[in-house]
Design an enzyme around this catalytic site. Structure first.
Site, short mmCIF file in Angstrom:
data_model
loop_
_atom_site.label_atom_id
_atom_site.label_comp_id
_atom_site.label_asym_id
_atom_site.label_seq_id
_atom_site.Cartn_x
_atom_site.Cartn_y
_atom_site.Cartn_z
N GLY A 185 0.75 -1.25 0.00
CA GLY A 185 0.00 0.00 0.00
C GLY A 185 0.78 1.30 0.00
N SER A 186 0.43 2.25 -0.85
CA SER A 186 1.21 3.46 -1.03
C SER A 186 0.44 4.45 -1.89
CB SER A 186 2.55 3.10 -1.70
OG SER A 186 2.31 2.21 -2.77
N ARG A 187 1.12 5.54 -2.30
CA ARG A 187 0.46 6.51 -3.18
C ARG A 187 1.46 7.11 -4.15
NH1 ARG A 187 -1.36 11.69 0.35
NH2 ARG A 187 -0.83 13.01 -1.43
#
Length: 216
Positions: A185-187
């Site tokens: 999970g990240s952006r």
């Protein structure tokens, strides 16, 4: 097709799962326990394979458009001050990736890589307002004829512990090609000139190399 960054993790998960299953099979005659563990280990391997999938995508190259660099959901569209490279106002578009999204990072535009830098940092949840400046991250700037310099930033999340960035200064960036990978999970933040026309809205789901997020 799986991303090369996942090969080691995939092999390790298969070996560990098979080894654990063999040990339990020898340690007990209870078939229910063995079958249950077998299902759980298969599920674990499937999740690892799913995370590292790398679907082949043919980007329709258009230098008057900015493509989504990753799969995910648009969580930020706003005018901000960008202080690392531009030191002026830019339009920021941020895309959040859940652990179930494809985590390949792709070049949103084509041109020359003029800046590439890694920053160690914290691991705040990816949607935290300060994650873009406080978290572990990499910043890449591609110089284009149509948009000028376009900056995109990989940002680690609370779970992500490894950012992979292939972009090096002087490289030719081909729109839609792989530029890196973020594990778990990240952006991804994209910073565009103020006159860019935005083609997405908050909460829109986008696909890397396929969805147009802005144009001239």
């Amino acid at each position: 097709m799986f991303h090369k960054e996942g090969y080691q993790t995939i092999i390790l998960s298969i070996v560990l799962s098979a080894g654990l299953l063999l040990l339990v099979d020898k340690a007990t005659d209870n078939r229910i326990v063995v079958y249950t563990l077998g299902i759980l280990t298969l599920l674990l391997v499937f999740l690892v394979l799913w995370f590292f999938r790398n679907p082949k995508r043919e980007a329709r190259i258009n230098h008057h458009q900015v493509l989504a660099p990753v799969d995910g959901k648009v969580v930020v569209i706003e005018e901000v001050e960008e202080h690392e490279y531009f030191n002026d106002k830019r339009l920021q578009i941020s895309i959040f990736m859940s652990p179930l999204n494809v985590h390949v990072t792709r070049y949103p535009v084509g041109g020359e890589v003029v800046y590439s830098k890694y920053h160690p940092g914290k691991f705040l949840v990816a949607w935290h307002p300060k994650s873009s400046t406080d978290n572990e991250r990499t910043t890449v700037v591609v110089r284009t004829k149509e948009f000028g310099d376009v900056l995109f930033r990989q940002v680690a999340g609370a779970v992500a512990r490894r950012i992979v960035n292939y972009a090096e200064e002087g490289d030719e960036a081909v729109q839609g090609d792989d530029s890196g990978f973020i594990k778990f999970g990240s952006r991804l933040d994209v910073f565009l000139p103020l006159d860019a026309k935005i083609d997405v809205q908050l909460k829109d789901k986008v696909k890397g190399a396929l969805t147009t997020i802005a144009h001239k």
